[in-house]
Design a protein around this motif. Sequence first.
Motif, mmCIF file in Angstrom:
data_model
loop_
_atom_site.group_PDB
_atom_site.id
_atom_site.type_symbol
_atom_site.label_atom_id
_atom_site.label_comp_id
_atom_site.label_asym_id
_atom_site.label_seq_id
_atom_site.Cartn_x
_atom_site.Cartn_y
_atom_site.Cartn_z
ATOM 1 N N UNK A 103 2.169 10.689 15.827
ATOM 2 C CA UNK A 103 2.293 11.195 14.642
ATOM 3 C C UNK A 103 3.751 10.442 13.790
ATOM 4 N N UNK A 104 3.496 10.010 12.642
ATOM 5 C CA UNK A 104 4.753 9.487 11.948
ATOM 6 C C UNK A 104 5.151 8.149 12.629
ATOM 7 N N UNK A 105 4.230 7.274 13.080
ATOM 8 C CA UNK A 105 4.709 5.793 14.009
ATOM 9 C C UNK A 105 5.856 5.286 13.253
ATOM 10 N N UNK A 106 6.584 4.616 14.148
ATOM 11 C CA UNK A 106 7.670 3.845 13.673
ATOM 12 C C UNK A 106 7.349 2.672 13.052
ATOM 13 N N UNK A 107 8.398 1.703 12.519
ATOM 14 C CA UNK A 107 7.777 0.386 12.152
ATOM 15 C C UNK A 107 7.241 -0.406 13.229
ATOM 16 N N UNK A 108 6.355 -1.471 13.136
ATOM 17 C CA UNK A 108 5.651 -1.876 14.231
ATOM 18 C C UNK A 108 5.445 -3.709 13.737
ATOM 19 N N UNK A 109 6.085 -4.339 14.844
ATOM 20 C CA UNK A 109 5.745 -5.673 15.058
ATOM 21 C C UNK A 109 4.835 -5.938 16.077
ATOM 22 N N UNK A 110 3.710 -6.397 15.815
ATOM 23 C CA UNK A 110 2.700 -6.690 17.090
ATOM 24 C C UNK A 110 3.102 -8.128 17.724
ATOM 25 N N UNK A 111 2.786 -7.851 19.049
ATOM 26 C CA UNK A 111 3.222 -9.255 19.657
ATOM 27 C C UNK A 111 1.937 -9.414 20.694
ATOM 28 N N UNK A 112 0.954 -10.375 20.367
ATOM 29 C CA UNK A 112 -0.417 -10.474 21.162
ATOM 30 C C UNK A 112 -0.632 -11.858 21.237
ATOM 31 N N UNK A 113 -1.647 -12.087 21.968
ATOM 32 C CA UNK A 113 -2.224 -13.415 22.255
ATOM 33 C C UNK A 113 -3.549 -13.764 21.531
ATOM 34 N N UNK A 114 -3.727 -12.847 20.718
ATOM 35 C CA UNK A 114 -5.146 -12.844 20.164
ATOM 36 C C UNK A 114 -5.079 -12.749 18.835
ATOM 37 N N UNK A 115 -5.472 -13.739 17.750
ATOM 38 C CA UNK A 115 -5.208 -13.716 16.328
ATOM 39 C C UNK A 115 -6.205 -12.915 15.494
ATOM 40 N N UNK A 116 -7.465 -12.616 16.334
ATOM 41 C CA UNK A 116 -8.576 -12.072 15.543
ATOM 42 C C UNK A 116 -8.193 -10.597 15.193
ATOM 43 N N UNK A 117 -7.007 -10.053 15.667
ATOM 44 C CA UNK A 117 -6.671 -8.492 15.198
ATOM 45 C C UNK A 117 -5.764 -8.413 13.960
#
Length: 244
Positions: free
Chosen positions: A70-84
């Motif tokens: 609920x009410x998620x914070x700011x997000x920076x994604x770190x991933x090895x996959x570019x399709x998302x």
Amino acid sequence: MIKVILIDDEPLARSMVKEYLGAYADIAIVDECNDGFEGVKAIAQHKPDLIFLDIQMPKINGFEMLELVENPPAVIFTTAFDEYAIQAFEQHALDYLLKPFSKERFDKAIQKWRSQQGVAPQDTTELLENTSLPEERLRIVVKKGNNIVILPIQTVHYLEAYDDYVKIHTKEGFYLKKKTMGHFEKVLDPKQFVRIHRSYLMNLQELTRIEPAEKDNHVALLRSGTRIPLSQSGYGKLKEVLGI
């Protein structure tokens, strides 16, 4: 002090982010998590300002985790996959770092977060409608009380529109998911789930027979005994899928 949580099942990836964050005196790492379940608990406990979140993780992925917060914070994604990437920005991601990322690229993400605090994210809903995660065809992750439940798609009997939610009916009862019927119609396999009515998506494996109803209408009878109304277009679509 800015509170940060790292959520990634790869210790080396977390170590790299920790090293990069060491240059920022006003940022404190309040927790590290190996999977999405730990992430949900940590966010509820610490209420961070920012999280660094992997996508492909054991148990539940990063997108499924965010749906449970609920009410998620700011997000920076770190991933090895570019399709998302498109789906990441639909989740109001501030940035999308593709592993392995450099310190310079990481610093740009931090500066972007600082400059965009309080700024509404770009609307990418239209783009998202053309993309989906493969996992969503195999399972649905829901929250019931304090419990997180993973529903294999074959256990779902049918889905029903319910105000701003969708009721997901199973043998054990129903679960609520804050999604639209249109979302599930696009995501689920159309050979298995058929939109037989504007308010119903049915699992063909649960269908036992089609019965006539009043005024040339029809109903679908499921193994559980549940009777679901068929709209005229839904009846035609069902006959087409069944080859009758």
